[in-house]
Design a protein around this motif. Structure first.
Motif, PDB file in Angstrom:
ATOM      1  N   PRO A   8       0.686 -19.859   3.418  1.00 37.28           N
ATOM      2  CA  PRO A   8      -0.530 -19.068   3.353  1.00 37.28           C
ATOM      3  C   PRO A   8      -0.460 -18.055   2.214  1.00 37.28           C
ATOM      4  O   PRO A   8       0.546 -17.364   2.034  1.00 37.28           O
ATOM      5  CB  PRO A   8      -0.571 -18.362   4.724  1.00 37.28           C
ATOM      6  N   SER A   9      -1.552 -17.999   1.412  1.00 36.34           N
ATOM      7  CA  SER A   9      -1.566 -17.114   0.256  1.00 36.34           C
ATOM      8  C   SER A   9      -1.763 -15.665   0.671  1.00 36.34           C
ATOM      9  O   SER A   9      -1.267 -14.755   0.017  1.00 36.34           O
ATOM     10  CB  SER A   9      -2.674 -17.544  -0.712  1.00 36.34           C
ATOM     11  N   ALA A  10      -2.519 -15.425   1.748  1.00 38.48           N
ATOM     12  CA  ALA A  10      -2.815 -14.061   2.198  1.00 38.48           C
ATOM     13  C   ALA A  10      -1.982 -13.738   3.429  1.00 38.48           C
ATOM     14  O   ALA A  10      -1.922 -14.524   4.383  1.00 38.48           O
ATOM     15  CB  ALA A  10      -4.301 -13.919   2.507  1.00 38.48           C
ATOM     16  N   LEU A  11      -1.349 -12.586   3.409  1.00 36.91           N
ATOM     17  CA  LEU A  11      -0.571 -12.150   4.554  1.00 36.91           C
ATOM     18  C   LEU A  11      -1.502 -11.641   5.638  1.00 36.91           C
ATOM     19  O   LEU A  11      -2.526 -11.015   5.347  1.00 36.91           O
ATOM     20  CB  LEU A  11       0.401 -11.044   4.142  1.00 36.91           C
ATOM     21  N   PRO A  12      -1.179 -11.892   6.927  1.00 37.48           N
ATOM     22  CA  PRO A  12      -2.037 -11.389   8.011  1.00 37.48           C
ATOM     23  C   PRO A  12      -2.030  -9.866   8.030  1.00 37.48           C
ATOM     24  O   PRO A  12      -0.976  -9.238   7.985  1.00 37.48           O
ATOM     25  CB  PRO A  12      -1.394 -11.983   9.275  1.00 37.48           C
ATOM     26  N   GLN A  13      -3.230  -9.277   8.083  1.00 37.20           N
ATOM     27  CA  GLN A  13      -3.360  -7.824   8.037  1.00 37.20           C
ATOM     28  C   GLN A  13      -3.609  -7.204   9.408  1.00 37.20           C
ATOM     29  O   GLN A  13      -3.303  -6.046   9.627  1.00 37.20           O
ATOM     30  CB  GLN A  13      -4.499  -7.434   7.078  1.00 37.20           C
ATOM     31  N   THR A  14      -4.185  -7.959  10.317  1.00 37.02           N
ATOM     32  CA  THR A  14      -4.477  -7.439  11.650  1.00 37.02           C
ATOM     33  C   THR A  14      -3.606  -8.130  12.680  1.00 37.02           C
ATOM     34  O   THR A  14      -3.045  -9.215  12.431  1.00 37.02           O
ATOM     35  CB  THR A  14      -5.954  -7.627  11.998  1.00 37.02           C
ATOM     36  N   VAL A  15      -3.526  -7.507  13.844  1.00 36.94           N
ATOM     37  CA  VAL A  15      -2.754  -8.102  14.930  1.00 36.94           C
ATOM     38  C   VAL A  15      -3.374  -9.423  15.372  1.00 36.94           C
ATOM     39  O   VAL A  15      -2.666 -10.384  15.696  1.00 36.94           O
ATOM     40  CB  VAL A  15      -2.664  -7.107  16.107  1.00 36.94           C
TER      41      VAL A  15
END
Length: 354
Positions: A8-15
């Motif tokens: 995944p290119s974007a890291l998870p930002q929310t829980v």
């Protein structure tokens, strides 16, 4: 053309994003492994909590396959080491090799310098190998020729052992068992699961696709370490551990003769880390007492040292931990008048409410 999706290119930002991503990873492992939901979930808990995991079960219950599939889904480097009685420390951590061309000693690093180490049948290794594993698991580094070589990040040791007695088995010392964050018992599959195994594995077996990657795992570990733990929950964790040392203070005097040595402070830290990881998997940024209760068996049972009479009577440490969890009261949320009024006002102003 590879069927493995890119990292995944974007890291998870929310829980919520993190829980969704972790759910996808767990479901990919369960495409290969039939049943054993608890084992798969606890492997993810160990990874998020930056701890090591010990799997115990009879041969043939898919311990090694589960770890291999888990490593495929998470990504990163993977190495499997088959522990045998003739193994020496240099076989796993590396050694110095003399180079005739340069007339110097070069360091040849061993197979443990990967993200995931599968220590297969770890209880078959002799004492010298176990001592080499202690530094690797506790400090996440290896000393060779007076120099220290750190393990890569993330780094996790997942070990397996068979509970059946046979030749060439060296029981793990208490100090090494304490280094494992979790010890998970892997049972036989149920009847319907056995039939599903027959249907799924008698043809071309399914494969798991990669969902995570080292960078994503490090980000998720940071998110898990920031999960909120209320003071009441922290005190509850401490009481659970203290109950293994002084059970009579918690209304269990009969356990005084059963428990010879209670859990160490490493169990306290392990309960917090594992509960945080489980809360993140469940999509919460705070720990509930039920999270602590869900990981207590696997965190505490292998750290207990039972007395001689209890061992002779085949007392199961899991039953002792269950008794302690049942007897030590968990905190319950209590609303005062001001909080109740604030909550009532908040609901009254929500759209659609009258």
């Amino acid at each position: 053309m590879s069927n493995t999706p890119a990292e995944p290119s974007a890291l998870p930002q929310t829980v919520g994003d993190a829980a969704k991503l972790l759910g996808m990873a767990i479901s990919q492992v369960q495409r290969v492994i039939v049943g054993q939901e608890h084992m798969v979930q606890q492997l993810m808990v160990s990874l998020l909590a930056k701890g090591h995991c010990l799997l115990e079960g009879v041969p043939g219950v898919a311990k090694t396959l589960a770890v291999r599939s888990f490593a495929d889904v998470v990504g990163g480097d993977f190495a499997r080491i088959q522990f045998t009685p003739d193994l020496v420390p240099s076989d796993i951590v590396g050694t110095r090799i003399y180079s005739a061309q340069s007339e110097t000693f070069d360091i040849e690093l061993g197979p443990v310098f990967v993200n995931f180490v599968l220590a297969d049948e770890i209880n078959r290794a002799p004492a010298k190998v176990q001592s080499a594993m202690l530094e690797l698991m506790a400090e996440k580094q290896v000393s060779i020729g007076g120099k220290t070589y750190p393990a890569p990040k993330p780094f996790i040791v997942i070990a397996t052992q068979n509970p059946v007695e046979s030749e060439g088995v060296y029981p793990l010392p208490e100090a090494q068992r304490d280094r494992f964050l979790l010890k998970v018992d892997v049972p036989y599959p149920r009847g319907n699961e056995e039939l599903d195994i027959l249907r799924r594995m008698s043809v071309t077996p399914p494969t798991a696709q990669r969902v995570l990657g080292p960078e994503v795992v490090r980000h998720l570990q940071d998110m898990a370490s920031n999960v909120f733990v209320h003071n009441l929950v922290a005190e509850y964790i401490v009481r659970l551990v203290l109950a293994t040392r002084e059970p009579s203070d918690f209304g269990m005097p009969d356990l005084e003769s059963v428990i010879q040595i209670g859990c160490s402070p490493r169990a306290t830290l392990g309960l917090v880390a594992a509960a945080r990881a489980l809360a993140l998997i469940n999509g919460r940024d705070y720990v509930l007492p039920t999270d602590v209760q869900a990981v207590a068996r696997d965190v505490m049972a292998h750290r207990l040292v039972l007395g001689f009479d209890a061992v002779a009577d085949n007392v199961n440490p899991l039953d002792v931990v269950e008794r302690i969890v049942a007897m030590v009261p968990a905190p319950t949320p209590v609303w005062n008048d001001q909080q109740r009024a604030a909550a009532r006002d908040q609901h009254a102003h929500e759209p659609g409410r009258r």
